[in-house]
Design an enzyme around this catalytic site. Structure first.
Site, PDB file in Angstrom:
ATOM      1  N   ALA A  10       7.162 -25.996 -25.082  1.00  0.00           N
ATOM      2  CA  ALA A  10       7.943 -24.788 -25.304  1.00  0.00           C
ATOM      3  C   ALA A  10       7.344 -23.890 -26.379  1.00  0.00           C
ATOM      4  O   ALA A  10       7.734 -22.725 -26.482  1.00  0.00           O
ATOM      5  CB  ALA A  10       9.375 -25.156 -25.679  1.00  0.00           C
ATOM      6  N   SER A  12       3.660 -24.482 -27.445  1.00  0.00           N
ATOM      7  CA  SER A  12       2.201 -24.481 -27.321  1.00  0.00           C
ATOM      8  C   SER A  12       1.795 -25.260 -26.076  1.00  0.00           C
ATOM      9  O   SER A  12       2.586 -26.010 -25.497  1.00  0.00           O
ATOM     10  CB  SER A  12       1.548 -25.112 -28.561  1.00  0.00           C
ATOM     11  N   GLY A  13       0.561 -25.051 -25.673  1.00  0.00           N
ATOM     12  CA  GLY A  13      -0.012 -25.788 -24.547  1.00  0.00           C
ATOM     13  C   GLY A  13      -1.328 -26.392 -24.953  1.00  0.00           C
ATOM     14  O   GLY A  13      -1.967 -25.958 -25.918  1.00  0.00           O
ATOM     15  N   HIS A 236       7.781 -32.380 -14.787  1.00  0.00           N
ATOM     16  CA  HIS A 236       8.648 -32.216 -15.950  1.00  0.00           C
ATOM     17  C   HIS A 236       8.006 -33.029 -17.069  1.00  0.00           C
ATOM     18  O   HIS A 236       7.797 -34.229 -16.907  1.00  0.00           O
ATOM     19  CB  HIS A 236      10.064 -32.715 -15.644  1.00  0.00           C
ATOM     20  N   ASP A 237       7.695 -32.386 -18.182  1.00  0.00           N
ATOM     21  CA  ASP A 237       6.903 -33.051 -19.218  1.00  0.00           C
ATOM     22  C   ASP A 237       7.554 -34.337 -19.722  1.00  0.00           C
ATOM     23  O   ASP A 237       6.853 -35.285 -20.099  1.00  0.00           O
ATOM     24  CB  ASP A 237       6.566 -32.105 -20.370  1.00  0.00           C
ATOM     25  N   THR A 238       8.884 -34.391 -19.707  1.00  0.00           N
ATOM     26  CA  THR A 238       9.528 -35.640 -20.112  1.00  0.00           C
ATOM     27  C   THR A 238       9.236 -36.758 -19.125  1.00  0.00           C
ATOM     28  O   THR A 238       9.074 -37.917 -19.505  1.00  0.00           O
ATOM     29  CB  THR A 238      11.046 -35.452 -20.254  1.00  0.00           C
ATOM     30  N   ASN A 296      19.813 -35.206 -23.326  1.00  0.00           N
ATOM     31  CA  ASN A 296      19.070 -34.198 -24.075  1.00  0.00           C
ATOM     32  C   ASN A 296      19.712 -34.033 -25.451  1.00  0.00           C
ATOM     33  O   ASN A 296      20.934 -33.874 -25.560  1.00  0.00           O
ATOM     34  CB  ASN A 296      19.116 -32.861 -23.342  1.00  0.00           C
TER      35      ASN A 296
END
Length: 495
Positions: A10, A12-13, A236-238, A296
């Site tokens: 959210a 940085s990449g 989904h990164d999680t 969450n």
């Protein structure tokens, strides 16, 4: 043979180059970039085309290193999306999940369709920014984009589409929308009809580990690179972070710790019952048709936003400096519930924290050290609260907690979490989402038989730091204080 993992957070990449050598995972970060939302008028958007530019920069950096990746994959945050029109072009800039356009929409849809009805069909936690409410908000606002749309794609789906020209939805992200029915294993027609959104927009759902296309010829020509397969991982990164949890036992609890904190366990089937509805748990898809039974939690966003406010005021504190100041501040002076709605949107967190403390009759934290200590202690205590609920709804008992993600670099938070839950904390890897992304790509290539072999290799490849619990009496008293503060506002709201 090298592969590339794009991990978009959210704020940085990053692009990691991964190699599997002698049954050990070796990773190298080759590109990092900021991911800054853009406010236009009253609306907050993602700068998606800039993100696509950075995706291409990662490919160019690999090329300049004389690396020819055998595959690549992208993971990112969930719920946000873009719409594709009949000409195949993106319609508008995707909304940021912290935008206010969904205000009040969740309650409206719950009243119209029924909270129990929605949960029984999706098993997804009720959050104001879920995709279902974003689409409903656009419908309420008579957005002209809805009249032109032909396809719905989430953030990694969009970037894959730009790279390959192929449109697919991916399983782990699809389940986060509160529009996918895990029991029927398809998009839910009734929920889509209830918000007047066409089912035809929603395409085939790929499970993690499927090839989703190959880089299109125009991209190969523009960048001077060869054909590279693009794989759908747990996008989904999680989901990717949980795939990288170095657990050797099948029953384990995890905390993916960063801007958001996500705590839960892995299950073979979604757990949809009165308890998971009452405690607002979620069931999000994972690798191998597993589900992430989790909650969450607001996470380090509160401290990140406070730090931005201090910077706007001319005070630049690094996170290590804030942690050091927190260590010097008095313990357990003031506590907050990190998930209070006060802390959801961007803004002056110092003022909001003080408002929460004033509302609950607590001393008002003043200094950066006191604010930081309040946030970190409150997070550690909230983790205990959610871990106990996770044990209750899953029917499992956990010997400790696996912490992964960038938040584990805050060693004070790791230690305080161990103190709070009174169980060991095993911290690592920090780049869990990217490593989980790589692991699923290697599964697709046949390097790992399944996720459990991947986890064994991850455990052998990384350094996991163990934190033993301490100061049990002080933290037990603080937990009672936290519960009283939290229950004070809850009871007040009910009254």
């Amino acid at each position: 043979m090298s592969i590339l993992a794009y991990d978009l957070g959210a704020s940085s990449g990053r692009v990691l180059l991964g190699e599997l050598t002698d049954s050990r995972i070796v990773v190298e970060e080759i590109h990092r970039f900021s991911n800054d939302p853009v406010k236009v008028g009253e609306r907050l958007h993602w700068d998606l085309l800039r993100l696509y530019h950075e995706v291409q920069q990662g490919l160019l950096k690999a090329k300049h290193m004389r690396v020819n990746p055998s595959s690549l994959a992208i993971d990112s945050w969930a719920v946000d999306f873009g719409l594709i029109g009949k000409t195949g072009e993106l319609l508008g800039n995707p909304y940021h999940y912290r935008d206010w356009h969904t205000h009040g929409v969740m309650e409206e849809i719950q009243e119209r369709q029924g909270k129990d009805f929605i949960f029984q069909r999706t098993g997804i936690q009720f959050l104001t920014f879920n995709t279902i409410y974003q689409l409903a908000a656009m419908r309420n606002a008579s957005s002209p984009l809805l009249e032109q749309a032909k396809h719905f794609l989430m953030i990694p789906d969009l970037l894959r589409y730009f790279l390959t020209g192929e449109m697919y939805n991916e399983f782990s992200n699809a389940t986060s929308t509160q529009l996918y029915n895990p029991l029927q294993q398809k998009w839910d027609d009734e929920l889509l009809s209830g918000i007047n959104i066409p089912r035809s927009w929603f395409g085939e759902v790929l499970e993690p580990g499927n090839v989703a296309g190959t880089i299109r010829s125009s991209v190969m020509t523009d960048l001077g690179i060869g054909a590279i397969p693009v794989i759908a991982v747990a996008e989904h990164d999680t989901g990717s972070a949980v795939a990288a949890v170095p657990a050797l036992e099948h029953s384990f609890a995890y905390l993916s710790c960063g801007t958001w904190s996500l705590m839960g366990t892995e299950t073979a089937q979604p757990v949809i019952n009165d308890d998971t509805l009452r405690f607002n748990f979620t069931n999000e898809g994972g690798v191998g048709r597993t589900y992430r039974l989790l909650k969450n939690i607001m996470g380090l966003w509160i401290l990140q936003e406070a730090r931005r406010e201090w910077e706007r005021q001319g005070y630049s504190y690094s996170f290590p400096e804030l942690v050091h100041m927190a260590e010097q501040a008095p313990a357990f002076t003031s506590l907050i519930d990190p998930d209070d709605e006060l802390f959801l949107h961007a803004g002056d967190m110092k003022t909001r924290i003080r408002q929460y403390c004033r509302n609950t009759g607590q001393p008002l934290p003043e200094t950066p050290g006191e604010i930081t200590r309040c946030v970190l202690e409150s997070l550690a205590l909230k983790y205990r609260y959610i871990l106990e609920l996770t044990e209750q709804v899953s029917g499992q008992r956990f010997n400790g907690l696996h912490m992964v993600g960038g938040g584990i670099q805050n060693r004070l938070l790791c230690q305080w979490t161990a103190n709070s839950i009174q169980k060991p904390v095993w911290a690592g890897p920090a780049e869990a989402s990217a490593i989980g992304n790589l692991a699923v790509q290697w599964m697709t290539q046949g390097k790992f038989a399944d996720i459990w072999e991947a986890r064994r290799v991850i455990a052998d490849s990384i350094s996991v730091e163990e934190y033993e619990p301490a100061e049990s009496e002080a933290w037990e008293d603080a937990y009672g204080q936290f519960r009283r503060v939290r229950d004070f506002l809850y009871i007040k709201d009910v009254e």
